[in-house]
Write a protein that holds these residues in place. Structure first.
Motif, PDB file in Angstrom:
ATOM      1  N   LEU A  86      38.192  31.081  43.452  1.00  0.00           N
ATOM      2  CA  LEU A  86      37.547  30.792  44.735  1.00  0.00           C
ATOM      3  C   LEU A  86      36.177  31.470  44.702  1.00  0.00           C
ATOM      4  O   LEU A  86      36.063  32.645  44.379  1.00  0.00           O
ATOM      5  CB  LEU A  86      38.411  31.336  45.877  1.00  0.00           C
ATOM      6  CG  LEU A  86      37.894  31.175  47.310  1.00  0.00           C
ATOM      7  CD1 LEU A  86      37.466  29.743  47.595  1.00  0.00           C
ATOM      8  CD2 LEU A  86      38.982  31.582  48.298  1.00  0.00           C
ATOM      9  N   VAL A  94      33.270  35.448  42.643  1.00  0.00           N
ATOM     10  CA  VAL A  94      34.392  34.591  42.267  1.00  0.00           C
ATOM     11  C   VAL A  94      35.639  35.448  42.082  1.00  0.00           C
ATOM     12  O   VAL A  94      35.591  36.471  41.393  1.00  0.00           O
ATOM     13  CB  VAL A  94      34.102  33.826  40.952  1.00  0.00           C
ATOM     14  CG1 VAL A  94      35.124  32.717  40.736  1.00  0.00           C
ATOM     15  CG2 VAL A  94      32.702  33.242  40.955  1.00  0.00           C
ATOM     16  N   PHE A  95      36.723  35.027  42.704  1.00  0.00           N
ATOM     17  CA  PHE A  95      37.973  35.780  42.577  1.00  0.00           C
ATOM     18  C   PHE A  95      39.130  34.785  42.614  1.00  0.00           C
ATOM     19  O   PHE A  95      38.937  33.595  42.893  1.00  0.00           O
ATOM     20  CB  PHE A  95      38.103  36.806  43.713  1.00  0.00           C
ATOM     21  CG  PHE A  95      37.898  36.221  45.085  1.00  0.00           C
ATOM     22  CD1 PHE A  95      36.626  36.042  45.601  1.00  0.00           C
ATOM     23  CD2 PHE A  95      38.991  35.819  45.866  1.00  0.00           C
ATOM     24  CE1 PHE A  95      36.433  35.485  46.867  1.00  0.00           C
ATOM     25  CE2 PHE A  95      38.808  35.275  47.121  1.00  0.00           C
ATOM     26  CZ  PHE A  95      37.527  35.096  47.629  1.00  0.00           C
ATOM     27  N   SER A  96      40.332  35.252  42.320  1.00  0.00           N
ATOM     28  CA  SER A  96      41.502  34.361  42.322  1.00  0.00           C
ATOM     29  C   SER A  96      42.157  34.395  43.688  1.00  0.00           C
ATOM     30  O   SER A  96      42.333  35.477  44.281  1.00  0.00           O
ATOM     31  CB  SER A  96      42.525  34.819  41.277  1.00  0.00           C
ATOM     32  OG  SER A  96      42.055  34.536  39.993  1.00  0.00           O
TER      33      SER A  96
END
Lengths: 457, 161
Positions: free
Chosen positions: A30, A21-23
């Motif tokens: 996302l 999960v990352f920004s």
């Protein structure tokens, strides 16, 4: 907390995939699932690279990698619930993404049962209520319907502890002296409300002492009602409820004493004081390892003798003797229920017997007390000190076996002990009811036969 | 036909667990496994007050994502993986009973919920719940769960307005 080598080593066995999960550029999280393998020795997790230019996790920036597992059990719910959340930075290495985690959070219901996990979150729940109250400008509190709240606050199902000795005292009086139904009913109500008052006072003082807060392993049989702790009722409301129960019970007691004989008063006063000072200062009997004895005396001889006196207007040896097995078994309910409460009781200064004694001593103590209970029933009945049909109560003895087994197998597992706690309550209830049945048999035989045989009297 | 692509709707209707990611005040991403419910327009998730930190985070920053990734928890004829990005709101106007409006959706997916609800007295705070309403904005679909390939991307913001 930095993930341990053990945690990283276990990932491959416990989880089938990871979610990175990352920004994204707009600040939205996302997530993308991928395969993984942990290299615990190097303290890293290798993640298979994902496809698509627009969903490439950023290198050198903080990302969250989550491992989650649950096994649906159709018609039952779930089991095997667990998750691990890692935070760290990614690098590209040999065509894979490599996470070097610097922080972790995890839960596995096999390590921390769901009930305990939930219980540990109670302060967060109360904080949230405070926030919602501040946002809305009105006090927001958790709720339960009035009926359920009363049941929970008073621990109503535990009234069997009162019904057994009171009905036993009444049955003995009916055999010896006769029976007055409305006095019997009033005795039962008086005993019940005093018992409910004791339960509620117990919660008030256990919350004040911090014993309930320290207990993160409550079960349906132990750990108190927790209605104050959960914000369902205020300390003031619970105190008023306890006082109201005691006032009604004392009122009934005074009426019965005035109507049937003032000798009853001393017994009532003793019972009421034992109930209050069970947890209340300055005596705090349960804190001194005297809780089991206090409960045995209160829910054994005092209740049975009191009920007998109301009917017969005198004290006698027979109800006292008959109440001793019941007294031991009610003390054993408390004794077993205190086993899972050991850590929190010790932390709050409650020196109960399971806190004081070793595991082996506690289990042997239980076994010895059960043997003593049924030996006393046999000796009293065979010697004619109580009616012989009371021997029927020996049929309840096997109910103790699963309790002993559970104590041996699950002494340190509060939730695995729960069925045994239920069985232990049944042991008291069934033994008590069979003693009463013994007296009913004797009453019927006495009424039906001119000269009942010895084994029916 | 709802606002999401049919393949993702099928996943949502079957999923017993999805991963909701929220952003905490420091910008850190925090992911929570939750059961997703869907009515053709919004995705609903409920959260007990016991685990309410995520609610605080959503109130402060509504940007969230929900991923559907676990074939064990999503029993469908043809398994895919998907991620839905969107804006979430928290309905905590009635923590005691307000969430029961999504109970029909929950019951349809997980009938055993009624048995748990019957034991409400045993777990009173667990059944004090807020509803998280997620309005989908963009969705990613990985056919057959193959995330080694580029996903199909669906821009939904216009569709749901």
């Amino acid at each position: 907390m930095k993930p341990t080598t053990e945690l990283l080593e276990s990932l491959g066995e416990r989880f089938a995939h990871a979610v990175v999960v990352f920004s994204d550029d707009e600040g939205y999280p996302l997530s993308v699932a991928t395969d993984f393998r942990a290299d615990a020795a190097r303290g890293v997790v290798a993640l298979r690279a994902v496809g698509g230019d627009e969903i490439q996790p950023p290198l050198g920036e903080q990302v969250n990698v989550v491992f989650s597992h649950i096994r649906p059990q159709p018609g039952i719910g779930y089991d095997e619930r667990r998750y691990v959340s890692l935070w760290g930075t990614l690098e590209r290495r040999d065509g894979e993404l490599e996470l070097t985690p610097d922080r972790e959070q995890h839960w596995d219901e096999e390590e921390v049962p769901f009930f305990e996990y939930s219980e540990r979150q109670v302060p967060q729940a109360l904080r949230y209520y405070e926030q919602v109250s501040a946002e809305t400008g009105r006090e927001v509190r958790p709720k339960l319907s009035r009926g359920w709240l009363f049941l929970r606050a008073t621990r109503l199902p535990f009234l069997s502890a009162t019904f057994v000795p009171v009905l036993l005292g009444i049955a003995i009086a009916a055999y010896v002296n006769g029976f007055n139904w409305w006095l019997a009913l009033l005795t039962l109500v008086g005993g019940a409300v005093i018992h409910l008052g004791i339960n509620v006072f117990n919660d008030v003082f256990d919350t004040r002492s911090g014993a309930d807060q320290a207990n993160v392993n409550p079960t349906q049989f132990s750990g108190g009602s927790r209605v104050i702790l959960y914000g369902l009722l205020s300390m003031r409301a619970m105190t008023l409820l306890a006082v109201a129960c005691y006032a009604i019970g004392i009122g009934i007691g005074i009426f019965l004493a005035a109507y049937r004989g003032w000798d009853l008063l001393w017994l009532g006063v003793a019972g009421a004081l034992i109930g209050i000072f069970y947890t209340a200062p300055p005596l705090k009997l349960v804190h001194r390892g005297l809780g089991e004895i206090a409960v045995a005396v209160g829910f054994g001889p005092i209740m049975a003798l009191g009920a007998y006196y109301v009917q017969a207007q005198e004290y006698a040896l027979e109800p006292l003797l008959a109440s001793i097995p019941v007294a031991i078994l009610i003390a054993l309910i408390l004794y077993v229920n205190e086993v899972p409460d050991r850590p929190s009781d010790a932390a709050s200064g409650k020196r109960t017997l399971p806190v004081r004694f070793s595991r082996e001593t506690v289990i042997r103590g239980y076994e010895g007390a059960v043997v003593l209970t049924f030996a006393l029933i046999a000796v009293f009945a065979l010697s004619g000190l109580i009616v012989r049909p009371a021997l029927i109560a020996l049929l309840a003895a096997p109910l103790a076996l699963p309790v002993v087994r559970a104590l041996r197998d699950s002494y340190d597992q509060p939730y695995a002990l729960m069925p045994a706690m239920g069985k232990n309550i049944q042991l008291h209830l069934v033994t008590g009811l069979l003693l009463i049945v013994g007296y009913v048999i004797a009453i019927v035989a006495d009424a039906a036969l001119d000269d009942p045989p010895v084994f029916l009297s | 036909m709802g606002v999401l692509p049919e393949q993702i709707e099928l996943l949502l209707d079957a999923a017993l667990v999805a991963e909701l990611t929220v952003v905490d005040p420091s910008g850190r991403l925090v992911t929570h496994p939750l059961i997703p419910l869907y009515d053709g327009e919004l995705v609903y998730l409920t959260s007990s007050v016991l685990f309410s930190r995520k609610l605080e985070h959503i109130k402060a920053n509504p940007k969230v994502s929900l991923s559907l990734t676990d074939p064990e928890a999503i029993k469908v004829e043809r398994f895919h993986r998907a991620t839905i990005q969107g804006d979430a709101t928290v309905d905590d106007s009635d923590l005691h009973a307000g969430w029961e409006r999504v109970l029909p959706l929950w019951r349809k997916k997980e009938p055993v919920i009624d048995a748990f609800l019957g034991k409400r007295v045993a777990l009173p705070l667990f059944f004090e719940r807020a509803v998280i309403e997620l309005r989908p904005r963009r969705a990613f679909l990985w056919e057959d769960g193959r995330t080694d390939r580029a996903p199909q991307v669906f821009e939904l913001a216009e569709a749901v307005r």
